[in-house]
Design a protein around this motif. Structure first.
Motif, PDB file in Angstrom:
ATOM      1  N   SER A  95       0.777  -1.072  -0.038  1.00 22.64           N
ATOM      2  CA  SER A  95       0.137  -0.075  -0.147  1.00 22.64           C
ATOM      3  C   SER A  95       0.755   1.023  -0.008  1.00 22.64           C
ATOM      4  O   SER A  95       0.527   2.097  -0.776  1.00 22.64           O
ATOM      5  CB  SER A  95      -0.553   0.329   0.969  1.00 22.64           C
ATOM      6  N   GLU A 121       4.868   1.046  -1.115  1.00 22.29           N
ATOM      7  CA  GLU A 121       5.882   1.088  -1.876  1.00 22.29           C
ATOM      8  C   GLU A 121       5.258   0.423  -3.360  1.00 22.29           C
ATOM      9  O   GLU A 121       6.261   0.590  -4.012  1.00 22.29           O
ATOM     10  CB  GLU A 121       6.842   0.091  -1.259  1.00 22.29           C
ATOM     11  N   GLY A 122       4.223   0.200  -3.187  1.00 24.00           N
ATOM     12  CA  GLY A 122       3.464  -0.781  -4.112  1.00 24.00           C
ATOM     13  C   GLY A 122       4.024  -2.495  -3.549  1.00 24.00           C
ATOM     14  O   GLY A 122       4.971  -2.895  -2.794  1.00 24.00           O
ATOM     15  N   THR A 151      -6.121   0.748  -4.943  1.00 24.74           N
ATOM     16  CA  THR A 151      -5.932   2.437  -6.447  1.00 24.74           C
ATOM     17  C   THR A 151      -4.410   1.645  -6.161  1.00 24.74           C
ATOM     18  O   THR A 151      -4.061   1.901  -7.357  1.00 24.74           O
ATOM     19  CB  THR A 151      -6.362   2.743  -5.178  1.00 24.74           C
ATOM     20  N   ALA A 152      -3.667   1.597  -4.947  1.00 27.74           N
ATOM     21  CA  ALA A 152      -1.703   1.517  -5.176  1.00 27.74           C
ATOM     22  C   ALA A 152      -1.641  -0.026  -6.076  1.00 27.74           C
ATOM     23  O   ALA A 152      -1.021   0.663  -6.812  1.00 27.74           O
ATOM     24  CB  ALA A 152      -1.894   1.384  -3.710  1.00 27.74           C
ATOM     25  N   LEU A 189      -3.412  -1.049  -8.148  1.00 31.67           N
ATOM     26  CA  LEU A 189      -4.003  -1.206  -9.739  1.00 31.67           C
ATOM     27  C   LEU A 189      -2.953  -0.280 -10.441  1.00 31.67           C
ATOM     28  O   LEU A 189      -2.920  -0.531 -11.748  1.00 31.67           O
ATOM     29  CB  LEU A 189      -5.790  -1.224  -9.390  1.00 31.67           C
ATOM     30  N   ALA A 190      -2.961   0.862 -10.289  1.00 29.52           N
ATOM     31  CA  ALA A 190      -2.010   2.239 -11.096  1.00 29.52           C
ATOM     32  C   ALA A 190      -0.760   1.523 -11.378  1.00 29.52           C
ATOM     33  O   ALA A 190      -0.184   0.879 -12.222  1.00 29.52           O
ATOM     34  CB  ALA A 190      -2.409   2.582 -10.273  1.00 29.52           C
ATOM     35  N   GLU A 237      -1.391  -1.766 -14.198  1.00 32.91           N
ATOM     36  CA  GLU A 237      -2.357  -2.432 -14.874  1.00 32.91           C
ATOM     37  C   GLU A 237      -1.701  -2.178 -16.323  1.00 32.91           C
ATOM     38  O   GLU A 237      -2.469  -2.450 -17.135  1.00 32.91           O
ATOM     39  CB  GLU A 237      -2.737  -0.805 -14.793  1.00 32.91           C
ATOM     40  N   SER A 238      -0.383  -1.580 -16.013  1.00 30.14           N
ATOM     41  CA  SER A 238       0.899  -1.254 -17.074  1.00 30.14           C
ATOM     42  C   SER A 238       1.714  -2.958 -17.466  1.00 30.14           C
ATOM     43  O   SER A 238       2.887  -2.437 -18.585  1.00 30.14           O
ATOM     44  CB  SER A 238       1.496  -0.316 -17.507  1.00 30.14           C
ATOM     45  N   ARG A 239       1.398  -3.551 -16.277  1.00 33.61           N
ATOM     46  CA  ARG A 239       2.661  -4.586 -16.447  1.00 33.61           C
ATOM     47  C   ARG A 239       1.386  -6.449 -16.996  1.00 33.61           C
ATOM     48  O   ARG A 239       1.696  -6.693 -15.287  1.00 33.61           O
ATOM     49  CB  ARG A 239       3.490  -4.900 -14.862  1.00 33.61           C
ATOM     50  N   ARG A 275      -1.157  -8.726 -12.617  1.00 36.06           N
ATOM     51  CA  ARG A 275      -2.757  -7.666 -13.334  1.00 36.06           C
ATOM     52  C   ARG A 275      -3.656  -8.270 -12.879  1.00 36.06           C
ATOM     53  O   ARG A 275      -4.605  -7.457 -13.095  1.00 36.06           O
ATOM     54  CB  ARG A 275      -1.554  -7.284 -14.773  1.00 36.06           C
ATOM     55  N   ALA A 307      -6.597  -6.788 -11.845  1.00 33.91           N
ATOM     56  CA  ALA A 307      -8.127  -6.447 -12.399  1.00 33.91           C
ATOM     57  C   ALA A 307      -8.946  -7.573 -12.272  1.00 33.91           C
ATOM     58  O   ALA A 307     -10.609  -6.713 -12.428  1.00 33.91           O
ATOM     59  CB  ALA A 307      -7.339  -6.951 -14.233  1.00 33.91           C
ATOM     60  N   HIS A 344     -10.826  -5.618  -9.278  1.00 35.04           N
ATOM     61  CA  HIS A 344     -11.362  -4.792 -10.157  1.00 35.04           C
ATOM     62  C   HIS A 344     -12.977  -4.413 -10.063  1.00 35.04           C
ATOM     63  O   HIS A 344     -13.428  -4.429 -10.178  1.00 35.04           O
ATOM     64  CB  HIS A 344     -10.521  -3.750 -10.347  1.00 35.04           C
ATOM     65  N   ASP A 345     -12.513  -5.292 -11.365  1.00 32.85           N
ATOM     66  CA  ASP A 345     -13.799  -6.161 -12.240  1.00 32.85           C
ATOM     67  C   ASP A 345     -15.475  -6.913 -11.334  1.00 32.85           C
ATOM     68  O   ASP A 345     -16.367  -6.196 -11.081  1.00 32.85           O
ATOM     69  CB  ASP A 345     -13.619  -6.615 -13.328  1.00 32.85           C
ATOM     70  N   LEU A 348     -16.990  -3.814  -9.415  1.00 30.13           N
ATOM     71  CA  LEU A 348     -17.547  -2.731 -10.401  1.00 30.13           C
ATOM     72  C   LEU A 348     -18.811  -3.210 -10.501  1.00 30.13           C
ATOM     73  O   LEU A 348     -20.467  -2.773 -10.749  1.00 30.13           O
ATOM     74  CB  LEU A 348     -16.881  -2.439 -11.861  1.00 30.13           C
TER      75      LEU A 348
END
Lengths: 207, 207
Positions: free
Chosen positions: B29, B31-32, B115-116, B118-119, B122-124, B129, B133, B136-137, B140
């Motif tokens: 949360s 340092e990623g 949030t941490a 996901l950001a 999201e590109s890896r 991921r 994802a 997150h789905d 939602l």
């Protein structure tokens, strides 16, 4: 003659600095600013570590330069061209359209640089977080200002421009995440939502 | 007796696994997830690296366990207690209120875990991921379902529940960033915006 050579050296140094900072922003968009190190960039760019260290000294200086490069790309792609449009609704629409294009056809391999580094550094006090937060504030203030100009033209009467800017930024930020996750249906949904939010009817505006 | 000892050992292993995964979520949360490594957790928790490696084998397995732990905390704090409320608007309000409390009084040192990471991911492409994802789905979809139940009660007639869920998620996600940046004025602004979005008048709903 000596001056000229000195000037040329300075100019060359500035160009290298800019190129290195720009690549650092590319790396950060995918792996985060923490993935940006002098050693990593030296390998990527085929430059000596000492050459990069001479230009940037520390990893933090390199990260701050990446934040500056990322900000500049956003200004060049989204803000500056939109300022040519007439103030008010036309300029705001141009701004949002360019912003969505910047999200869906990102100049960085990992999508929106700002979204990536903001989430990465929001919980890490220091010079990098301060720079990222200042850039974010600056953008939200600018966006609220442009919304205010559109409101002078009668759009969204009674709507708080600062709150509206926050909402638009949140929705487009979420669209960036959706695009990065390859969820184009959700990106389309975000576009519809933004269009509705930007429809200056009493209904959409007054809410 | 041997069985009992075996059972005890299994139970002890499961408890250690859960404790390690939970701490990994705390680290992520701030340092990623990239900051989550077997070596780092061994130092933080005063456990041997081999002990952690026995339970998790790889860094990716540890990161996936952190994602699971982060998800569980969100379910325990936000979703499960809200399900006790009557379906429809009361449950949706309870859900959003608990969610905002989770953002402003976060159970993780770096704020919202989802949030941490996901950001960050999201590109890896990869298993992490995919897990982030999917979570997150899932969220939602659940949120849209609860909005749909409130709509059965007549709220926000004609509003697309999936789009509304996306908008609420985006705004509360942005509130998390504001809180992590120490900008409580912006958090208050986000609360007002959420309250307005949740006001089931034709005006707020129809948009």
């Amino acid at each position: 003659m000596v001056e000229t050579t000195g000037d040329q050296r300075l100019a060359k140094g500035a160009r290298s600095r800019a190129a290195i900072a720009r690549h650092a922003a590319d790396v950060a968009s995918v792996e985060g600013l923490n993935g940006v190190s002098i050693g990593r960039l030296a390998i990527d760019l085929g430059i000596s570590k000492s050459g990069i260290a001479t230009l940037f000294k520390t990893k933090e200086a390199l990260q701050l330069a990446a934040v500056g490069a990322g900000r500049q790309v956003f200004l060049d792609r989204v803000v500056t061209p939109s300022l040519r449009e007439p103030r008010g609704l036309p300029r705001l629409r141009a701004l949002i359209d360019r912003w969505l294009t910047y999200i869906t056809e990102p100049p960085f391999p990992g999508g929106c640089f700002r979204t990536a580094v903001l989430a990465e550094f929001e919980s890490r006090p220091g010079a990098v977080r301060d720079a990222v937060a200042a850039d974010h504030d600056d953008w939200l203030r600018f966006l609220a200002g442009e919304i205010g100009k559109a409101q002078e033209g009668g759009a969204w009467s009674g709507r708080d421009a600062v709150e509206f800017a926050f909402e638009l930024d949140a929705v487009v930020g979420a669209a960036n995440t959706a695009h990065q996750l390859g969820d184009e249906a959700r990106v389309a949904l975000a576009r519809r939502l933004v269009d509705r939010l930007l429809t200056p009817s009493g209904d959409a505006g007054g809410r």
